[in-house]
Design a protein around this motif. Structure first.
Motif, PDB file in Angstrom:
ATOM      1  N   CYS A  48       0.858  -1.192   0.000  1.00 11.98           N
ATOM      2  CA  CYS A  48       0.000   0.000   0.000  1.00 11.98           C
ATOM      3  C   CYS A  48       0.884   1.229   0.000  1.00 11.98           C
ATOM      4  CB  CYS A  48      -0.907   0.000   1.238  1.00 11.98           C
ATOM      5  SG  CYS A  48      -1.960   1.448   1.325  1.00 11.98           S
ATOM      6  N   ASN A  49       0.659   2.099  -0.957  1.00  9.32           N
ATOM      7  CA  ASN A  49       1.478   3.313  -1.051  1.00  9.32           C
ATOM      8  C   ASN A  49       0.803   4.522  -0.408  1.00  9.32           C
ATOM      9  OD1 ASN A  49      -0.547   4.027  -2.789  1.00  9.32           O
ATOM     10  ND2 ASN A  49       0.711   3.981  -4.642  1.00  9.32           N
ATOM     11  N   GLY A  50      -0.285   4.278   0.324  1.00 14.83           N
ATOM     12  CA  GLY A  50      -1.014   5.378   0.964  1.00 14.83           C
ATOM     13  C   GLY A  50      -2.183   5.854   0.142  1.00 14.83           C
ATOM     14  N   GLN A  51      -2.176   5.540  -1.152  1.00 21.66           N
ATOM     15  CA  GLN A  51      -3.259   5.951  -2.040  1.00 21.66           C
ATOM     16  C   GLN A  51      -4.038   4.749  -2.586  1.00 21.66           C
ATOM     17  OE1 GLN A  51      -4.122   9.157  -2.489  1.00 21.66           O
ATOM     18  NE2 GLN A  51      -2.496   9.653  -1.033  1.00 21.66           N
ATOM     19  N   GLY A  52      -3.405   3.626  -2.605  1.00 18.41           N
ATOM     20  CA  GLY A  52      -4.063   2.450  -3.145  1.00 18.41           C
ATOM     21  C   GLY A  52      -3.163   1.239  -3.088  1.00 18.41           C
ATOM     22  N   GLU A  54      -0.735  -1.752  -4.566  1.00 12.94           N
ATOM     23  CA  GLU A  54       0.254  -2.025  -5.587  1.00 12.94           C
ATOM     24  C   GLU A  54       1.014  -3.283  -5.167  1.00 12.94           C
ATOM     25  OE1 GLU A  54       2.809   1.366  -5.672  1.00 12.94           O
ATOM     26  OE2 GLU A  54       3.758   0.906  -3.760  1.00 12.94           O
ATOM     27  N   ASN A 198     -13.730   4.370  -4.586  1.00 10.56           N
ATOM     28  CA  ASN A 198     -12.348   4.578  -5.032  1.00 10.56           C
ATOM     29  C   ASN A 198     -11.369   4.886  -3.901  1.00 10.56           C
ATOM     30  OD1 ASN A 198     -13.120   4.232  -7.735  1.00 10.56           O
ATOM     31  ND2 ASN A 198     -13.662   6.395  -7.915  1.00 10.56           N
ATOM     32  N   MET A 199     -11.795   4.621  -2.645  1.00  2.85           N
ATOM     33  CA  MET A 199     -10.873   4.809  -1.530  1.00  2.85           C
ATOM     34  C   MET A 199      -9.950   3.607  -1.445  1.00  2.85           C
ATOM     35  SD  MET A 199     -11.491   7.676   0.119  1.00  2.85           S
ATOM     36  CE  MET A 199     -11.042   7.461   1.830  1.00  2.85           C
ATOM     37  N   ALA A 200      -8.742   3.819  -0.962  1.00  2.00           N
ATOM     38  CA  ALA A 200      -7.778   2.731  -0.823  1.00  2.00           C
ATOM     39  C   ALA A 200      -8.242   1.762   0.245  1.00  2.00           C
ATOM     40  CB  ALA A 200      -6.414   3.295  -0.455  1.00  2.00           C
ATOM     41  N   ASN A 203      -6.585   1.784   3.570  1.00  3.89           N
ATOM     42  CA  ASN A 203      -6.912   2.910   4.433  1.00  3.89           C
ATOM     43  C   ASN A 203      -8.334   2.808   4.982  1.00  3.89           C
ATOM     44  OD1 ASN A 203      -4.798   4.561   4.937  1.00  3.89           O
ATOM     45  ND2 ASN A 203      -5.135   5.956   3.240  1.00  3.89           N
ATOM     46  N   TRP A 207     -12.146   5.335   6.477  1.00  5.25           N
ATOM     47  CA  TRP A 207     -13.355   5.547   5.687  1.00  5.25           C
ATOM     48  C   TRP A 207     -14.427   6.168   6.555  1.00  5.25           C
ATOM     49  CZ3 TRP A 207     -14.100   0.358   2.553  1.00  5.25           C
ATOM     50  CH2 TRP A 207     -13.043   0.253   1.641  1.00  5.25           C
TER      51      TRP A 207
END
Length: 208
Positions: A48-52, A54, A198-200, A203, A207
């Motif tokens: 997780c790169n903080g945005q989604g 990978e 579309n939230m990671a 994370n 939410w």
């Protein structure tokens, strides 16, 4: 329906309705406290790169996951209240049913002193006597009802009446819960929040 998370040979992630070997993942303990989620076929680590999401070949904190099963509450306050009412109604009907039956039989004219003249019971006795050629058959409907009217339901009859009351109460409760569930469904239709779109997933704690 649900989708499978696929990891390709190049480490690309995609969601697919079709299952194949690239949808297999394995779990390994992480020295950072938690687990690694690793593609079984290609050894890419879910990251997780903080945005989604990978993938990565590293084994660091960014690839460490903590899985916490959290079950949502599926019983609303109104439903809990309904459950209590159903329980109370079931017990009340179980207790009241024998006395209700005794009251109905007595009102028909089957009393401790015998069959009341001009009552429903008297008409039933007359009809049964005519049908049987002049007498009331032992074990027949009139005889049984008069026995109950004179001496009560007895242990077996009392238990049976209580059981019948419980069944009626529970059945009514099931119907009420079904109606309430349908109502809750309709009320919740279209009210689900789309703020998580579309939230990671990594994370999810943040939410709203």
């Amino acid at each position: 329906g649900g989708k499978y998370l696929i990891c390709t040979n190049g480490g690309k992630l995609k969601a697919s309705h079709e299952w194949n070997g690239e949808a297999l993942w394995k779990l390994e303990y992480s020295p950072h406290g938690g687990i690694f989620i690793i593609s079984r076929n290609h050894d890419w680590h879910l990251s997780c790169n903080g945005q989604g999401l990978e993938t990565s070949l590293n084994k660091g904190i960014g690839q460490t996951w903590i899985l916490e099963p959290i079950m949502p509450s599926t019983i609303s306050k109104d439903q809990k209240s309904m459950y209590k009412k159903i329980g109370i109604a079931t017990v009340a009907l179980s207790v009241a049913m024998p006395y209700a039956i005794m009251g109905i039989i007595s009102s028909m004219g089957f009393t401790a002193g015998g069959i009341s003249a001009g009552s429903v019971a008297a008409g039933m006795m007359s009809a049964e006597a005519i049908a049987s050629g002049g007498g009331v058959a032992a074990g027949g409907t009139v005889a049984v009802l008069q026995s109950i009217g004179a001496s009560g339901l007895g242990a077996a009859g009392f238990a049976g009446a209580m059981g019948a009351g419980g069944v009626i109460g529970a059945s009514g409760g099931v119907v009420a819960m079904a109606v309430m569930g349908k109502s809750e469904e309709q009320k919740n239709e279209g009210t689900s929040s789309s703020s998580n779109t579309n939230m990671a997933y990594c994370n999810w704690r943040h939410w709203e």
